[in-house]
Design an enzyme around this catalytic site. Structure first.
Site, short mmCIF file in Angstrom:
data_model
loop_
_atom_site.label_atom_id
_atom_site.label_comp_id
_atom_site.label_asym_id
_atom_site.label_seq_id
_atom_site.Cartn_x
_atom_site.Cartn_y
_atom_site.Cartn_z
N HIS A 80 -1.22 -3.04 2.71
CA HIS A 80 0.02 -2.71 3.41
C HIS A 80 -0.10 -3.11 4.89
CE1 HIS A 80 2.08 -0.15 0.40
NE2 HIS A 80 0.86 0.05 -0.04
N GLU A 130 2.19 -2.89 7.08
CA GLU A 130 2.94 -1.91 7.88
C GLU A 130 2.14 -0.65 8.14
OE1 GLU A 130 3.77 -0.53 3.68
OE2 GLU A 130 3.35 -2.43 4.71
N CYS A 171 1.93 -5.06 -1.65
CA CYS A 171 1.44 -4.10 -2.63
C CYS A 171 2.10 -4.30 -4.00
CB CYS A 171 1.58 -2.67 -2.11
SG CYS A 171 0.57 -1.48 -3.04
#
Length: 206
Positions: free
Chosen positions: A184, A186, A79
């Protein structure tokens, strides 16, 4: 060990917990010596480019991150961590790290009714294959939250693109030991964890 760079701008706990889920030891740190000693480096980020660059300068991490890349250590940008590896950001009109040639521009969808920031799940079309995307299908969906996007100088560094509101932007960059995602991983469930597992095995060469 994976070093997750703490420069005051990032989902640090989320990234560390994602590595925990795949059984990879990761530590959050802003100590240059620890970052330089790591087997892999993750450069996350949430926030603005100007604030991020000031924090990196204050923490004396600018030279450290450039040295990580010079050494060929596998490096993952996420990001904002993807945006500030370019040379310049339109956000805050700030010079950035310059690890990849190019700039960061405001998202400008062709459809004026489309909201900014771009937030939610969207697909990535792979421009070319890379070890970090092993076993991930073309068109896989990942989670995005951003108002600006990378605009690299060379198409050769674009690994994937995404369409939003009639605008196509570079959503994955790769150069030498660097891979960087505008989305992202994650926050991207099973596919994001697969990407992180691939990165944890990658030797930094492609």
């Amino acid at each position: 060990m994976v070093a997750i760079v703490d420069y005051g701008a990032g989902n640090l706990t989320s990234v560390r917990l994602a590595f925990d889920k795949i059984g990879v030891r990761a530590a959050v740190t802003n100590v240059p010596a620890e970052i330089l000693a790591a087997e892999r480096v993750v450069f996350p980020g949430v926030g603005s480019a100007g604030a991020a660059m000031k924090c990196l300068e204050d923490l004396r991490l600018l030279a450290c991150l450039r040295e990580v890349v010079r050494r060929g250590t596998p490096f993952l940008g996420i990001c904002l961590g993807t945006q500030v590896i370019l040379e310049y950001s339109e956000e805050d009109e700030v010079d950035c790290l310059g690890l990849i040639s190019g700039r960061v521009n405001l998202l400008r969808p062709g459809d004026r009714a489309i909201k900014i920031p771009h937030m939610g799940w969207n697909s990535v079309v792979f421009s070319r294959r890379h070890p970090v995307f092993d076993d991930l299908a073309d068109g896989s969906e990942f989670y995005f939250v951003h108002s600006y996007c990378p605009a690299p100088s060379s198409a050769a560094v674009v690994l994937g693109t995404t369409e939003y509101g009639g605008m196509e932007f570079s959503s994955v960059l790769g150069q030498d030991s660097i891979v960087a995602t505008q989305f992202h991983p994650e926050r991207s469930g099973r596919l994001g964890l697969k990407l992180l597992a691939n990165f944890s095995r990658w030797d930094g060469k492609c």
